[in-house]
Design an enzyme around this catalytic site. Structure first.
Site, mmCIF file in Angstrom:
data_model
loop_
_atom_site.group_PDB
_atom_site.id
_atom_site.type_symbol
_atom_site.label_atom_id
_atom_site.label_comp_id
_atom_site.label_asym_id
_atom_site.label_seq_id
_atom_site.Cartn_x
_atom_site.Cartn_y
_atom_site.Cartn_z
ATOM 1 N N LEU A 80 61.793 30.931 75.508
ATOM 2 C CA LEU A 80 62.363 29.577 75.617
ATOM 3 C C LEU A 80 61.253 28.541 75.528
ATOM 4 C CD1 LEU A 80 64.140 30.114 79.172
ATOM 5 C CD2 LEU A 80 65.165 30.230 76.739
ATOM 6 N N ASP A 81 61.792 27.493 74.844
ATOM 7 C CA ASP A 81 60.949 26.402 74.485
ATOM 8 C C ASP A 81 60.213 25.883 75.751
ATOM 9 O OD1 ASP A 81 62.050 26.354 72.135
ATOM 10 O OD2 ASP A 81 63.265 24.762 72.003
ATOM 11 N N ARG A 82 59.091 25.182 75.660
ATOM 12 C CA ARG A 82 58.296 24.772 76.857
ATOM 13 C C ARG A 82 59.034 23.772 77.697
ATOM 14 N NH1 ARG A 82 53.775 20.433 75.425
ATOM 15 N NH2 ARG A 82 55.731 19.246 75.154
ATOM 16 N N THR A 94 62.490 23.801 77.887
ATOM 17 C CA THR A 94 63.465 24.185 78.303
ATOM 18 C C THR A 94 63.392 25.222 79.716
ATOM 19 O OG1 THR A 94 64.512 24.486 76.200
ATOM 20 C CG2 THR A 94 65.689 25.887 77.638
ATOM 21 N N ARG A 115 68.636 23.112 69.613
ATOM 22 C CA ARG A 115 68.321 21.742 69.505
ATOM 23 C C ARG A 115 68.660 21.161 67.867
ATOM 24 N NH1 ARG A 115 62.313 22.435 71.215
ATOM 25 N NH2 ARG A 115 62.203 20.332 70.941
#
EC number: 5.4.99.-
Length: 317
Positions: A148-150, A152, A249
């Protein structure tokens, strides 16, 4: 062969000579860079961090040609990997058994170490809680099945052994792990539901970002369903059919409805009274088969307070 580094640094760029023509890309890199393990090289290739003639190459078996330029991005030597230290940090465990665990990651936490960021990651926390995850072969991503993105938050699977990790990664590749996200986006989406089918690759103008492109890209499909419309925003439930870097995104930006608070792909403007220090994107639901028992695992993580509070003030949205 060109060497663009000083003796104190590791070489990360080469020009292929006659005797190297026909060598597989992964074997060439393994022979050239002793600081990288074989698995680390394969991961770099899969991540699009290897450039051939300044274009991303994701084929480990690519046969090198005369005068090819090979370059490594995001190089992390194995010595740095071995020095990743366990750090005790709170983890919100949603499910756990002998094979794997699922946690609810907080926004702001990086999943695994990367160049310039070796501390305070999820991997540091996992190594403190599960020291058996550290294998003999250096690995920046012990147990990690997906990322997961930082900024998110939400559900993330971590395998406790190599057999489980391999089985879950195979499920991921076969699109058998259902991942659903909640996002608040800018603007009002007219359709009730739809799909975004557009290939994603590295942005040639900024290698740290992704973009929709037909050049050196991979297929990417995101399905969405409107959950609630507000005056200026829309709450959507998204399901990934593929799992590309920054996929949600990039796709939402492409249809003109970027994620609220997204500093990279959004407008980076918080209006209408919204007070938020992160992007409004949350990994909400997971559904997959237990790799040992075959049972269906279904999990859900409610929106964290900072996101729920935005929705609670819907009169401003």
């Amino acid at each position: 062969m060109n060497n663009d580094t000083s003796p104190s640094t590791v070489q990360t760029q080469w020009t292929i000579s006659d005797e190297q023509v026909g060598t597989r890309l992964d074997r060439f890199l393994a022979a050239q860079v002793s600081e990288l393990s074989r698995s680390a090289i394969q991961q770099l290739i899969a991540d699009g961090s290897i450039l051939i003639n300044e274009k991303v190459s994701t084929k480990a078996g690519y046969a090198l040609r005369l005068n090819d330029s090979v370059r490594i991005l995001n190089f992390v030597p194995s010595s740095a990997v071995k020095n990743v230290v366990p750090q005790a940090m709170p983890l919100n465990i949603v499910y756990e058994d002998v094979d794997f665990l699922v946690l609810n990651k907080v926004a702001g936490m990086v999943v695994h170490p990367a160049p310039g960021h070796y501390d305070d990651t999820l991997v540091n926390a996992l190594l403190a809680r599960y020291p058996e995850l550290r294998t003999k072969e250096a690995d920046l991503r012990p147990g990690i099945v997906h990322r997961l993105d930082r900024d998110t938050s939400g559900l993330l699977i971590v395998a406790k052994n190599l057999r489980t990790q391999a089985a879950l990664i195979e499920q991921m590749k076969a699109h058998q792990i259902e991942k659903r996200y909640l996002a608040l986006v800018e603007g009002v989406i007219a359709l009730e539901r739809g799909s975004i089918d557009a290939p994603i690759g590295r942005d040639p103008r900024n290698r740290q970002q992704m973009t929709i492109t037909s050049v050196d890209s991979k297929d990417a499909i995101t399905h969405f369903k409107v959950e609630e419309r507000f005056q200026h925003h829309t709450l959507v439930l998204l399901q990934l059919e593929t799992g590309r870097t920054h996929q949600i995104r990039v796709h939402l930006k492409a249809i003109g409805h970027p994620v609220v608070g997204d500093p990279t792909y959004g407008t980076n403007r918080l209006r209408y009274g919204i007070n938020l220090k992160r992007q409004f994107l949350h990994a909400y639901q997971l559904r997959f088969l237990h790799p040992t028992t075959g049972a269906t695992i279904e999990l859900e993580a409610p929106l964290p307070p900072e996101l729920q509070s935005v929705l609670d003030q819907s009169e401003h949205l």
